[in-house]
Design an enzyme around this catalytic site. Structure first.
Site, PDB file in Angstrom:
ATOM      1  N   ILE A 133       0.859  -1.467  -0.052  1.00 29.95           N
ATOM      2  CA  ILE A 133      -0.299   0.039   0.552  1.00 29.95           C
ATOM      3  C   ILE A 133       1.030   1.032   0.315  1.00 29.95           C
ATOM      4  O   ILE A 133       1.853   1.342   0.421  1.00 29.95           O
ATOM      5  CB  ILE A 133      -0.730   0.274   1.030  1.00 29.95           C
ATOM      6  CG1 ILE A 133       0.131   0.316   2.323  1.00 29.95           C
ATOM      7  CG2 ILE A 133      -2.153  -1.338   0.642  1.00 29.95           C
ATOM      8  CD1 ILE A 133      -1.070   0.222   3.377  1.00 29.95           C
ATOM      9  N   ASP A 134       0.046   2.102  -0.558  1.00 30.93           N
ATOM     10  CA  ASP A 134       1.131   3.688  -0.918  1.00 30.93           C
ATOM     11  C   ASP A 134       1.349   3.950   0.730  1.00 30.93           C
ATOM     12  O   ASP A 134       1.597   3.379   1.694  1.00 30.93           O
ATOM     13  CB  ASP A 134       0.032   4.813  -1.332  1.00 30.93           C
ATOM     14  CG  ASP A 134       0.161   4.031  -2.204  1.00 30.93           C
ATOM     15  OD1 ASP A 134       0.423   3.561  -3.236  1.00 30.93           O
ATOM     16  OD2 ASP A 134      -0.872   4.697  -2.930  1.00 30.93           O
ATOM     17  N   LYS A 135       2.631   4.416   0.426  1.00 32.30           N
ATOM     18  CA  LYS A 135       3.425   5.572   1.868  1.00 32.30           C
ATOM     19  C   LYS A 135       2.402   6.464   2.442  1.00 32.30           C
ATOM     20  O   LYS A 135       2.053   5.863   4.094  1.00 32.30           O
ATOM     21  CB  LYS A 135       4.491   6.340   1.337  1.00 32.30           C
ATOM     22  CG  LYS A 135       4.889   6.870   2.310  1.00 32.30           C
ATOM     23  CD  LYS A 135       5.866   8.127   2.172  1.00 32.30           C
ATOM     24  CE  LYS A 135       6.965   8.957   3.626  1.00 32.30           C
ATOM     25  NZ  LYS A 135       6.001   9.630   3.734  1.00 32.30           N
ATOM     26  N   ARG A 228      -7.977   5.567  -5.934  1.00 27.89           N
ATOM     27  CA  ARG A 228      -7.416   6.721  -5.725  1.00 27.89           C
ATOM     28  C   ARG A 228      -7.900   7.739  -7.378  1.00 27.89           C
ATOM     29  O   ARG A 228      -9.205   8.660  -7.230  1.00 27.89           O
ATOM     30  CB  ARG A 228      -5.995   8.022  -5.442  1.00 27.89           C
ATOM     31  CG  ARG A 228      -5.565   6.496  -3.510  1.00 27.89           C
ATOM     32  CD  ARG A 228      -4.284   7.295  -3.607  1.00 27.89           C
ATOM     33  NE  ARG A 228      -3.931   8.595  -3.881  1.00 27.89           N
ATOM     34  CZ  ARG A 228      -2.427   9.165  -3.764  1.00 27.89           C
ATOM     35  NH1 ARG A 228      -1.213   8.056  -3.812  1.00 27.89           N
ATOM     36  NH2 ARG A 228      -2.295   9.943  -4.159  1.00 27.89           N
TER      37      ARG A 228
END
Length: 308
Positions: A133-135, A228
Site C-alpha cells: 500500500i502507498d506510503k 484514488r
C-alpha cells in the site's frame, strides 16, 4: 524449522511424489529447493525421491529449507501485528511509512520495523509482503513467512479499503470500470486513458455527510493508485489527495485505509479475516462529517468477487 505434513488420500494412490506435492499447492521451485538445499522428502519416515510413487495413508513430510534473511537494517518503526502464525503475518501500518525501502525512502520502512520486531524476540526471518500500500495509505499489509505460503496467500487474498471522498454520492453499490495508464511522463501519477490497462473498482457508499462520503472500495485489479484514480475520475477525489484533485484542508494525507483483509490459510485452507478500524485522522473527519453511523466494519464484505 517449519515441517509440512500430508497424508496421501486414496485418489492419489500411485501418484508420483512430485506430482502429488504440486496438487497440494507446493510449487515446483520449492520442491527443487527442498531437494537440493534442504533435507529432502520422507514417506512414513523413509527418504523418498520425487519420481517415486506414493500410496494411500502414507505420511509425507519435509522441512522447509532455510531462507536468506532480508537484507534490511532492523529499526524501531511504529506498526502493530494484527495476525501472526508461522505461515502468515498481517501488519497494521500507520500512514506516513513506506512498506519497503526505496531510493527516496531508504530506511524507516515497514520492512525495517518488521526485522526489528523479529530481532527483539530473538528471531530471524524475511519480509515478504503480498500486498503493498502507498506510503500515505494506512492499514493492513499481508506478509508471507516462508516460500511455501507466498503463492498461496497471493492467490487467495482480498482487500476492502475505507475511503473518504469529496462530495456526496448515492448510498449503495457502484463500480468504476476504466483503464488506467501512466500520466504523461510522470513516474508517480496515473490517469484514466483508453490505452491503459483494464481496471475495475467496486465500491459501496456507506454514509453521506455535508460535503464528504464514506465508501468501502474493493479493487478487482491491482493497478497503481487504482482507487484514488477511479474516484477522482468520477468526480469524487479522496479527501487530502492533492495528487488527484483533492483538498488537504480537512486531512493532510489521502483518506484511504485498508480496513479488511481476507485470505485462506496456506496450510489448512481455513478462511481468515483481519480487520483494522479507521485510524484517528480519518475517524476525526468521519465524525465531523457524521459518517460513522449506520454501518459496521464487521458487516462489510471481505472483498472476494462472490461477496459483492
Amino acid at each position: 524449522m517449519t515441517v509440512l505434513r500430508y497424508t496421501v488420500p486414496p485418489e492419489k494412490d500411485g501418484c508420483r511424489l512430485g506430482l502429488f506435492l504440486r496438487t497440494q499447492g507446493v510449487t515446483a521451485g520449492l520442491i527443487k529447493s527442498v531437494k537440493y538445499d534442504g533435507d529432502g522428502f520422507f514417506a512414513d519416515g523413509r527418504p523418498v525421491r520425487t519420481n517415486e510413487p506414493v500410496h494411500t495413508g502414507q505420511c509425507i513430510h519435509f522441512a522447509l529449507p532455510p531462507e536468506q534473511e532480508t537484507s534490511v537494517t532492523p529499526q524501531p518503526v511504529p506498526f502493530s501485528v494484527a495476525y501472526e502464525d508461522e505461515f502468515a503475518a498481517v501488519l497494521d501500518k500507520p500512514a506516513g511509512i513506506a512498506v519497503h525501502p526505496t531510493l527516496n525512502y531508504p530506511d524507516g520502512t515497514l520492512a525495517n520495523g518488521w526485522l526489528h520486531y523479529l530481532q527483539a524476540q530473538g528471531r530471524t526471518g524475511v519480509f515478504r509482503p503480498i500486498n503493498r500500500i502507498d506510503k500515505n495509505t494506512s492499514g493492513l499489509v499481508l506478509c508471507a513467512q516462508n516460500a511455501f505460503a507466498a503463492p498461496l496467500l497471493a492467490a487467495s487474498a482480498h482487500k476492502c479499503y475505507l475511503a473518504i471522498v469529496q462530495g456526496t454520492l448515492p448510498l449503495g453499490p457502484g463500480r468504476v470500470e476504466a483503464p488506467i495508464a501512466r500520466r504523461g511522463d510522470s513516474i508517480i501519477g496515473r490517469c484514466v486513458r483508453e490505452d491503459g490497462k483494464y481496471s475495475l473498482t467496486e465500491y459501496t457508499v456507506l454514509a453521506v455527510g455535508h460535503s464528504h462520503s464514506l465508501a468501502a472500495c474493493c479493487p478487482r485489479t491491482g493497478r497503481t493508485h487504482q482507487i484514488r484514480v477511479h474516484m477522482a475520475y468520477i468526480g469524487h477525489p479522496l479527501a487530502g489527495d492533492t495528487l488527484y484533485g483533492g483538498s488537504d484542508a480537512v486531512i493532510h494525507r489521502h483518506a484511504l485505509h485498508c480496513g479488511i483483509l481476507c485470505f485462506s490459510h496456506p496450510l489448512t485452507g481455513q478462511a481468515l479475516r483481519v480487520e483494522s478500524p479507521l485510524p484517528a485522522d480519518m475517524a476525526a473527519l468521519a465524525q465531523a462529517e457524521q459518517l460513522l453511523d449506520g454501518w459496521q466494519l464487521s458487516a462489510l464484505p471481505c472483498g472476494a468477487p462472490d461477496e459483492t
